[in-house]
Scaffold this motif. Structure first.
Motif, PDB file in Angstrom:
ATOM      1  N   SER A  93       9.609  31.345  24.098  1.00  0.00           N
ATOM      2  CA  SER A  93       8.976  30.437  23.146  1.00  0.00           C
ATOM      3  C   SER A  93       9.990  30.054  22.071  1.00  0.00           C
ATOM      4  CB  SER A  93       7.738  31.079  22.513  1.00  0.00           C
ATOM      5  OG  SER A  93       8.080  32.276  21.858  1.00  0.00           O
ATOM      6  N   THR A 100      10.489  27.961  18.189  1.00  0.00           N
ATOM      7  CA  THR A 100       9.854  27.497  16.967  1.00  0.00           C
ATOM      8  C   THR A 100      10.526  26.215  16.513  1.00  0.00           C
ATOM      9  OG1 THR A 100       9.380  29.775  16.336  1.00  0.00           O
ATOM     10  CG2 THR A 100       9.289  28.126  14.587  1.00  0.00           C
ATOM     11  N   GLY A 127       7.875  24.768  11.819  1.00  0.00           N
ATOM     12  CA  GLY A 127       7.713  26.223  11.834  1.00  0.00           C
ATOM     13  C   GLY A 127       6.713  26.684  12.877  1.00  0.00           C
ATOM     14  N   SER A 128       6.193  25.758  13.670  1.00  0.00           N
ATOM     15  CA  SER A 128       5.213  26.076  14.710  1.00  0.00           C
ATOM     16  C   SER A 128       5.896  26.208  16.064  1.00  0.00           C
ATOM     17  CB  SER A 128       4.161  24.965  14.809  1.00  0.00           C
ATOM     18  OG  SER A 128       3.500  24.805  13.587  1.00  0.00           O
ATOM     19  N   LEU A 129       5.251  26.921  16.984  1.00  0.00           N
ATOM     20  CA  LEU A 129       5.769  27.015  18.346  1.00  0.00           C
ATOM     21  C   LEU A 129       5.719  25.643  18.996  1.00  0.00           C
ATOM     22  CD1 LEU A 129       4.215  30.335  19.682  1.00  0.00           C
ATOM     23  CD2 LEU A 129       6.526  29.937  18.836  1.00  0.00           C
TER      24      LEU A 129
END
Length: 73
Positions: free
Chosen positions: A10, A12, A17-19
């Protein structure tokens, strides 16, 4: 000998700042969501959001392979 994992990698997004499920890397090394970065580039005339003096276009971005985007192709 190192073992390999089948775990999903995964990433970021440096912008939110989100996946992100559609990661790309800018020439300066920032990982972002492809969709979000392309939207930002169209909004600001193709200027790199991390270095306003640099122009970016889609051809200068590098796609990162993930299990997610490999499974939807």
């Amino acid at each position: 000998m190192a073992s390999q994992s089948n775990a999903t990698q995964s990433y970021t997004c440096a912008l939110t700042g989100s996946l992100t499920h559609d990661p790309i890397v800018t020439p300066s090394g920032y990982i972002c969501s492809r969709k979000l970065l392309l939207t930002k580039l169209s909004e600001n005339g193709g200027r790199d959001p991390f270095d306003n003096e640099r122009s970016l276009d889609e051809s200068s971005l590098v796609e990162l392979a993930t299990n997610y985007n490999n499974n939807i192709k």
